[in-house]
Design a protein around this motif. Sequence first.
Motif, PDB file in Angstrom:
ATOM      1  N   MET A   1     -12.765   5.420  -9.306  1.00 11.55           N
ATOM      2  CA  MET A   1     -13.073   6.803  -9.635  1.00 11.55           C
ATOM      3  C   MET A   1     -12.169   7.736  -8.839  1.00 11.55           C
ATOM      4  SD  MET A   1     -15.578   6.597 -11.836  1.00 11.55           S
ATOM      5  CE  MET A   1     -16.262   8.253 -11.819  1.00 11.55           C
ATOM      6  N   GLY A   2     -11.622   8.735  -9.515  1.00 12.15           N
ATOM      7  CA  GLY A   2     -10.807   9.735  -8.843  1.00 12.15           C
ATOM      8  C   GLY A   2      -9.392   9.265  -8.566  1.00 12.15           C
ATOM      9  N   ALA A   3      -8.613  10.160  -7.974  1.00 13.50           N
ATOM     10  CA  ALA A   3      -7.225   9.833  -7.627  1.00 13.50           C
ATOM     11  C   ALA A   3      -7.190   8.724  -6.578  1.00 13.50           C
ATOM     12  CB  ALA A   3      -6.513  11.076  -7.113  1.00 13.50           C
ATOM     13  N   GLN A   4      -6.149   7.895  -6.649  1.00 11.88           N
ATOM     14  CA  GLN A   4      -6.023   6.746  -5.754  1.00 11.88           C
ATOM     15  C   GLN A   4      -4.681   6.766  -5.037  1.00 11.88           C
ATOM     16  OE1 GLN A   4      -8.574   4.490  -5.345  1.00 11.88           O
ATOM     17  NE2 GLN A   4      -9.766   5.778  -6.745  1.00 11.88           N
ATOM     18  N   ARG A   5      -4.691   6.242  -3.801  1.00  8.96           N
ATOM     19  CA  ARG A   5      -3.447   6.081  -3.058  1.00  8.96           C
ATOM     20  C   ARG A   5      -2.785   4.783  -3.482  1.00  8.96           C
ATOM     21  NH1 ARG A   5      -5.484   7.616   3.100  1.00  8.96           N
ATOM     22  NH2 ARG A   5      -5.769   9.866   2.736  1.00  8.96           N
ATOM     23  N   LEU A   6      -1.604   4.893  -4.051  1.00  2.00           N
ATOM     24  CA  LEU A   6      -0.860   3.714  -4.486  1.00  2.00           C
ATOM     25  C   LEU A   6       0.461   3.631  -3.743  1.00  2.00           C
ATOM     26  CD1 LEU A   6      -2.977   3.697  -6.811  1.00  2.00           C
ATOM     27  CD2 LEU A   6      -1.152   2.839  -8.290  1.00  2.00           C
ATOM     28  N   ILE A   7       0.820   2.419  -3.364  1.00  3.99           N
ATOM     29  CA  ILE A   7       2.100   2.151  -2.699  1.00  3.99           C
ATOM     30  C   ILE A   7       2.869   1.193  -3.605  1.00  3.99           C
ATOM     31  CG2 ILE A   7       3.250   1.299  -0.635  1.00  3.99           C
ATOM     32  CD1 ILE A   7       0.653   1.799   0.906  1.00  3.99           C
TER      33      ILE A   7
ATOM     34  N   VAL B   1      11.472  -1.530  -0.100  1.00  2.44           N
ATOM     35  CA  VAL B   1      11.606  -0.137  -0.535  1.00  2.44           C
ATOM     36  C   VAL B   1      10.260   0.277  -1.131  1.00  2.44           C
ATOM     37  CG1 VAL B   1      12.814   1.463  -2.053  1.00  2.44           C
ATOM     38  CG2 VAL B   1      14.063  -0.431  -0.989  1.00  2.44           C
ATOM     39  N   PHE B   2       9.611   1.261  -0.510  1.00  2.00           N
ATOM     40  CA  PHE B   2       8.261   1.663  -0.899  1.00  2.00           C
ATOM     41  C   PHE B   2       8.249   3.103  -1.399  1.00  2.00           C
ATOM     42  CE2 PHE B   2       7.758  -1.692   2.204  1.00  2.00           C
ATOM     43  CZ  PHE B   2       6.725  -2.472   1.702  1.00  2.00           C
ATOM     44  N   VAL B   3       7.364   3.358  -2.367  1.00  2.00           N
ATOM     45  CA  VAL B   3       7.114   4.718  -2.846  1.00  2.00           C
ATOM     46  C   VAL B   3       5.622   4.972  -2.705  1.00  2.00           C
ATOM     47  CG1 VAL B   3       7.191   6.326  -4.793  1.00  2.00           C
ATOM     48  CG2 VAL B   3       9.051   4.676  -4.460  1.00  2.00           C
ATOM     49  N   PHE B   4       5.261   5.940  -1.858  1.00  2.00           N
ATOM     50  CA  PHE B   4       3.869   6.316  -1.614  1.00  2.00           C
ATOM     51  C   PHE B   4       3.510   7.476  -2.537  1.00  2.00           C
ATOM     52  CE2 PHE B   4       5.299   4.101   2.053  1.00  2.00           C
ATOM     53  CZ  PHE B   4       4.196   3.543   2.677  1.00  2.00           C
ATOM     54  N   ARG B   5       2.353   7.351  -3.200  1.00  2.00           N
ATOM     55  CA  ARG B   5       1.981   8.373  -4.192  1.00  2.00           C
ATOM     56  C   ARG B   5       0.472   8.417  -4.385  1.00  2.00           C
ATOM     57  NH1 ARG B   5       4.536   7.213  -9.842  1.00  2.00           N
ATOM     58  NH2 ARG B   5       6.412   7.925  -8.735  1.00  2.00           N
ATOM     59  N   ASN B   6      -0.056   9.612  -4.617  1.00  2.00           N
ATOM     60  CA  ASN B   6      -1.445   9.776  -5.059  1.00  2.00           C
ATOM     61  C   ASN B   6      -1.440   9.815  -6.584  1.00  2.00           C
ATOM     62  OD1 ASN B   6      -2.546   9.932  -2.471  1.00  2.00           O
ATOM     63  ND2 ASN B   6      -2.237  12.133  -2.348  1.00  2.00           N
ATOM     64  N   GLU B   7      -1.992   8.763  -7.194  1.00  2.00           N
ATOM     65  CA  GLU B   7      -2.002   8.674  -8.652  1.00  2.00           C
ATOM     66  C   GLU B   7      -3.314   9.205  -9.210  1.00  2.00           C
ATOM     67  OE1 GLU B   7       0.200   8.266 -10.645  1.00  2.00           O
ATOM     68  OE2 GLU B   7       1.592   6.627 -10.243  1.00  2.00           O
ATOM     69  N   PRO B   8      -3.263   9.958 -10.304  1.00  2.00           N
ATOM     70  CA  PRO B   8      -4.508  10.392 -10.950  1.00  2.00           C
ATOM     71  C   PRO B   8      -5.267   9.184 -11.486  1.00  2.00           C
ATOM     72  CG  PRO B   8      -2.591  10.917 -12.302  1.00  2.00           C
ATOM     73  CD  PRO B   8      -2.063  10.450 -10.992  1.00  2.00           C
TER      74      PRO B   8
END
Length: 369
Positions: free
Chosen positions: A306-312, A285-292
């Motif tokens: 640096m900057g927002a990151q793609r986190l799964i 079960v995955f949640v994809f999100r752009n984290e600040p």
Amino acid sequence: MTRAIALAAVTASLSACALPRSGPTKKEIFAGSEMKQGDAFVVSVNDRVNAVTAINQELGFSAAFQNAGVIGSDTIAPGDVLSLTIWENVDDGLLAGAGANATVLSEVQVDGAGFIFVPYAGRIKAAGNSPEAIRRLITEKLDAQTPDPQVMVTRAAGDGATVTITGKISGQGVYPIQRPTRRLTAMLAHAGGVAVEPDVAQVKVIRGSKTGIVWFQDLYDNPKYDIPLRDGDRILVEADPRSFTALGATGAQSVIPFETRNLSALEAIAQVGGLRTSSADPTGVFVFRNEPETIAKQVLGRDDIMGAQRLIYVLDLTQPNGLFLARDFLIRDGDTLYVTEAPFTQWQKTLSAVTGTANSANSLAAIGQ
């Protein structure tokens, strides 16, 4: 010989193209991680991750809204029409004709700037004042020119201060600010109450160039948000605009609106009908999100990004505390909830494709005999 050729053709076709599926496999998602030269960080959810990412969407009114004083129900507004009666304690006064000591100005309209004009008193600020305050202002202006003037001011026409209410409200319209409806909750009740679930209702107040938004429930939980109203306020009631996307082996694949103010991953799964028992992999079960940047640094324990990151984020519901972690992991606006298919499902598809195509090959072979 014909059967052998047909089976060879089946094997070649399966190796040349992928089987039908709803999205990437768990292995493919991990292969796209930053550790494997990908562009996303794959993080297993634990209690620390839940604590760092548990950001609730807090709304509220600024101090400018909260500190505004309560206005009177008889406050004059631009466009109102006033009736003035002025008595002078002399036989031949400034305004009264010969033999009369009272003057009636029956239709004095408040202009767009909020002023009225009274002979010998000049321009008087009317908007924002009560009739009593206007009476005192006129009396002070005339007192220097005629002895002991007496003034009476009444509103002849107009609603005074009003607000406009639109959106998910039972009674949209323009409402005057009266003594019982000087504050936001009273005005909403006067308009029939909100026409959406209170738990997801948001109330926006637009006052000039300033805008404030508050959760409807907070109006009652935090009395400081029950702000005094002002003439010209525009009130908009709407449902929570947040949503998340559900994909993969779930009961529904679509954009789903939030049904609660704070939505957990477990609630989000239940909201889309749960996992498909015939195909879902509860370990994937995955949640994809752009984290600040600030949250990403805390989650990853790194200061070099640096900057927002793609986190799964990965949730394994088969772990002893997996359901508890899913219950405490909060979904945010724009998240993508994706559930992978179980390996058995892919094997079953392969087997069905092989046996189905082999049966077709046997039929072709039988026709060729």
